[in-house]
Scaffold this motif. Sequence first.
Motif, PDB file in Angstrom:
ATOM      1  N   MET A  92      -0.236  28.759  64.549  1.00  0.00           N
ATOM      2  CA  MET A  92       0.719  29.010  65.621  1.00  0.00           C
ATOM      3  C   MET A  92       0.247  28.367  66.921  1.00  0.00           C
ATOM      4  N   ALA A  93      -1.046  28.427  67.188  1.00  0.00           N
ATOM      5  CA  ALA A  93      -1.583  27.795  68.395  1.00  0.00           C
ATOM      6  C   ALA A  93      -1.365  26.289  68.354  1.00  0.00           C
ATOM      7  N   ARG A  94      -1.469  25.688  67.172  1.00  0.00           N
ATOM      8  CA  ARG A  94      -1.239  24.247  67.061  1.00  0.00           C
ATOM      9  C   ARG A  94       0.225  23.909  67.322  1.00  0.00           C
ATOM     10  N   LEU A  95       1.137  24.734  66.851  1.00  0.00           N
ATOM     11  CA  LEU A  95       2.559  24.499  67.105  1.00  0.00           C
ATOM     12  C   LEU A  95       2.882  24.634  68.595  1.00  0.00           C
ATOM     13  N   VAL A  96       2.267  25.610  69.230  1.00  0.00           N
ATOM     14  CA  VAL A  96       2.424  25.771  70.683  1.00  0.00           C
ATOM     15  C   VAL A  96       1.916  24.530  71.403  1.00  0.00           C
ATOM     16  N   ALA A  97       0.734  24.072  71.014  1.00  0.00           N
ATOM     17  CA  ALA A  97       0.127  22.912  71.657  1.00  0.00           C
ATOM     18  C   ALA A  97       0.981  21.668  71.450  1.00  0.00           C
ATOM     19  N   PHE A  98       1.502  21.479  70.242  1.00  0.00           N
ATOM     20  CA  PHE A  98       2.335  20.300  69.978  1.00  0.00           C
ATOM     21  C   PHE A  98       3.529  20.258  70.918  1.00  0.00           C
ATOM     22  N   ASN A  99       4.240  21.377  71.025  1.00  0.00           N
ATOM     23  CA  ASN A  99       5.449  21.376  71.853  1.00  0.00           C
ATOM     24  C   ASN A  99       5.144  21.120  73.320  1.00  0.00           C
ATOM     25  N   LEU A 100       4.105  21.744  73.830  1.00  0.00           N
ATOM     26  CA  LEU A 100       3.759  21.516  75.230  1.00  0.00           C
ATOM     27  C   LEU A 100       3.306  20.082  75.454  1.00  0.00           C
ATOM     28  N   ARG A 101       2.457  19.579  74.576  1.00  0.00           N
ATOM     29  CA  ARG A 101       1.934  18.218  74.745  1.00  0.00           C
ATOM     30  C   ARG A 101       3.035  17.172  74.588  1.00  0.00           C
ATOM     31  N   TYR A 102       3.927  17.383  73.637  1.00  0.00           N
ATOM     32  CA  TYR A 102       5.022  16.424  73.473  1.00  0.00           C
ATOM     33  C   TYR A 102       5.889  16.397  74.732  1.00  0.00           C
ATOM     34  N   THR A 103       6.208  17.567  75.232  1.00  0.00           N
ATOM     35  CA  THR A 103       7.037  17.650  76.433  1.00  0.00           C
ATOM     36  C   THR A 103       6.361  16.999  77.622  1.00  0.00           C
ATOM     37  N   SER A 104       5.058  17.228  77.767  1.00  0.00           N
ATOM     38  CA  SER A 104       4.344  16.650  78.910  1.00  0.00           C
ATOM     39  C   SER A 104       4.233  15.134  78.789  1.00  0.00           C
ATOM     40  N   ARG A 105       4.188  14.617  77.553  1.00  0.00           N
ATOM     41  CA  ARG A 105       4.113  13.163  77.356  1.00  0.00           C
ATOM     42  C   ARG A 105       5.471  12.488  77.503  1.00  0.00           C
ATOM     43  N   HIS A 106       6.546  13.273  77.417  1.00  0.00           N
ATOM     44  CA  HIS A 106       7.896  12.694  77.416  1.00  0.00           C
ATOM     45  C   HIS A 106       8.789  13.385  78.446  1.00  0.00           C
ATOM     46  N   PRO A 107       8.461  13.246  79.729  1.00  0.00           N
ATOM     47  CA  PRO A 107       9.335  13.845  80.748  1.00  0.00           C
ATOM     48  C   PRO A 107      10.741  13.264  80.721  1.00  0.00           C
TER      49      PRO A 107
END
Length: 212
Positions: A92-107
Amino acid sequence: MGGSDPGTLSPRAAATRQRILDAALAEFAEKGLAGSRVDEIAARAGANKRMLYAHFGSKEELWLTVLERAYAAKREEERGVEVDSLPPAQAMARLVAFNLRYTSRHPDFVALLNQENLHRAAYLRRSEQVPALYSPILEAIRSVLARGEATGAFRAGVDPMQLYISILALGHFYVANRHTLSTIFGTALDTEAAIAAREAHVAEVVLGYLRP
């Protein structure tokens, strides 16, 4: 949709089409649909308006194509997130990290979604690709929740869709409002350290909610 079929294009025409899409993504993310101009998109792509209309038919069809491609790109990366071999909490922590990191990389993705919501998803509703835009991450969350509940790591009765929306919101709001938040709090929130701190916080919030 109008415009040319990408599968029948020559390499040169396909390259032109790609340049137009890249230019349109930048222009739409910066100015929205209403504020963007076909002339400026064409100039940015090193093309002309006639070529743009030949490929896409209209500015609105170009917007929809850009939006569909943005969703498809995220879904493609989502399919590569491997969590089946991890314990439920780590998964679950990895899924959380993926979504935040993807969003931050793709404003730019965040900007497109904000604009489409201003239009009340009027263009997305016309998309023939909507069924294909269903998120693999939602299914991953559903699976991880089931494993966590079975092992006693997570509480029972969690709605996967509601949890997914909460995870998205905790990342999307942060990225979409990073400039105003940075100004208000007097600290840069788009640095690696700030994003890492946000990631840890969101994971802690989600895992705390899931605790039995």
